[in-house]
Design a protein around this motif. Structure first.
Motif, PDB file in Angstrom:
ATOM      1  N   ALA A   1       0.916  -1.354   0.342  1.00  0.00           N
ATOM      2  CA  ALA A   1       0.239   0.224   0.198  1.00  0.00           C
ATOM      3  C   ALA A   1       0.739   1.761   0.392  1.00  0.00           C
ATOM      4  O   ALA A   1       0.413   2.568  -0.337  1.00  0.00           O
ATOM      5  CB  ALA A   1      -0.747  -0.062   1.049  1.00  0.00           C
TER       6      ALA A   1
ATOM      7  N   SER B   1      -4.180   3.504  -2.500  1.00  0.00           N
ATOM      8  CA  SER B   1      -3.132   3.065  -1.560  1.00  0.00           C
ATOM      9  C   SER B   1      -4.397   2.626  -0.197  1.00  0.00           C
ATOM     10  O   SER B   1      -4.023   1.639   0.542  1.00  0.00           O
ATOM     11  CB  SER B   1      -1.804   4.017  -1.807  1.00  0.00           C
ATOM     12  OG  SER B   1      -1.571   3.838   0.147  1.00  0.00           O
TER      13      SER B   1
ATOM     14  N   ILE C   1      -6.283  -0.688  -1.077  1.00  0.00           N
ATOM     15  CA  ILE C   1      -4.982  -2.210  -0.675  1.00  0.00           C
ATOM     16  C   ILE C   1      -5.001  -2.313   1.130  1.00  0.00           C
ATOM     17  O   ILE C   1      -4.529  -3.364   1.239  1.00  0.00           O
ATOM     18  CB  ILE C   1      -3.518  -1.703  -1.693  1.00  0.00           C
ATOM     19  CG1 ILE C   1      -4.032  -1.381  -2.573  1.00  0.00           C
ATOM     20  CG2 ILE C   1      -2.973  -2.833  -1.198  1.00  0.00           C
ATOM     21  CD1 ILE C   1      -3.205  -1.795  -3.830  1.00  0.00           C
ATOM     22  N   ARG C   2      -4.941  -1.015   1.615  1.00  0.00           N
ATOM     23  CA  ARG C   2      -4.125  -1.497   3.172  1.00  0.00           C
ATOM     24  C   ARG C   2      -5.530  -1.927   4.177  1.00  0.00           C
ATOM     25  O   ARG C   2      -5.315  -2.626   4.503  1.00  0.00           O
ATOM     26  CB  ARG C   2      -4.218  -0.133   4.019  1.00  0.00           C
ATOM     27  CG  ARG C   2      -3.209   0.107   5.057  1.00  0.00           C
ATOM     28  CD  ARG C   2      -3.112   1.158   5.650  1.00  0.00           C
ATOM     29  NE  ARG C   2      -3.341   2.259   5.276  1.00  0.00           N
ATOM     30  CZ  ARG C   2      -3.633   3.768   4.477  1.00  0.00           C
ATOM     31  NH1 ARG C   2      -2.217   2.736   3.359  1.00  0.00           N
ATOM     32  NH2 ARG C   2      -4.585   4.405   4.432  1.00  0.00           N
TER      33      ARG C   2
END
Length: 270
Positions: free
Chosen positions: A165, A239, A242-243
């Motif tokens: 991420a 990002s 994804i995290r």
């Protein structure tokens, strides 16, 4: 830009789209690529594609070009000046820290040693991320094709997932070209591309594990999963997704305890 060019190949860890040095380096042919935006060979495999699609396209590509020659894509002619094996050129190239690790790949005691160096360098430059993922995908695929288990890529998987991420910093001097895009736009495009490139390595290993009926393989295809949930081009949003979504999903099938267990198994097999 034709995606069958050397600049977009797994075996060239020095370039990806607008990011990279003015020249590339082919880890397969052990040659400096002076014209990577116009050359190719029969071993080219696209790093912008997921594993299954990249391999399918590679088969078609290999039927059109000689695997042992780097040639012009447009006319399939080998031009000597397009590549270099000069020790003087190589020494100049190796003054770059990422290029030094890339040119060492396959020449040191272990390819993992070079990949480990690139992993450390990724904290300094996004170009090392590109090299790590490009050569890492090649490394795992080669292990599998030689009869190895999917866990041969477990360390690469874990290292990549930890920084999946992370939004890389891109310095202007790391860009090979801007094209018609504004600088900020090109940098954002490059950041997006690098994050997605890292995702392809993780997705490769998920697919290999699926073929071995491992629990990790029950994870859905990550590239399609992102495409289904992120409809706008926004690096920060990617990002965050994804995290909050991808990493917990992966950890539900392969957490740190299981990573240690697999690592011990891999060490025992070696």
């Amino acid at each position: 830009m034709t995606l069958q060019y050397c600049q977009n190949c797994w075996f060239n860890g020095l370039q990806f789209g607008a990011l990279g040095l003015a020249v590339g380096y082919c880890a397969r042919h052990k040659k400096i690529l002076n014209a990577p935006d116009s050359t190719t060979c029969g071993q080219q495999i696209r790093k912008d594609l997921g594993l299954s699609r990249a391999q399918a396209v590679s088969v078609i590509h290999s039927e059109q070009f000689d695997q042992n020659k780097i040639v012009r894509w447009i006319d399939n002619i080998e031009v000597k000046s397009d590549t270099s094996i000069s020790s003087r050129d190589n020494n100049i190239l190796r003054t770059d820290i990422v290029a030094e690790a890339v040119t060492d790949y396959g020449n040191l005691d272990s390819k993992i040693e070079s990949l480990s160096q690139l992993k450390a360098l990724s904290l300094k430059t996004a170009r090392a991320d590109v090299a790590f993922v490009s050569l890492g995908r090649s490394y795992v695929r080669n292990c599998i094709r030689n009869g190895g288990k999917w866990i041969s890529g477990i360390h690469l998987y874990w290292w990549t997932k930890r920084r999946l991420a992370h939004v890389p910093d891109i310095a202007i001097e790391e860009l090979r070209f801007l094209g018609s895009a504004q600088i900020t736009r090109q940098i954002d495009l490059t950041k997006w591309s690098i994050i997605m490139l890292k995702l392809t390595l993780v997705d490769d290993i998920v697919q290999y594990s699926r073929e071995s009926n491992d629990e990790l393989g029950s994870t859905p295809g990550l590239l399609d999963y992102v495409a289904d949930h992120i409809s706008t081009f926004n690096v920060r949003r990617l990002s965050l997704f994804i995290r909050k979504e991808i990493i917990p999903l992966l950890d539900s099938h392969l957490n740190y305890d299981r990573y240690q267990e697999i690592s011990r198994e891999l060490h025992k097999d070696n």
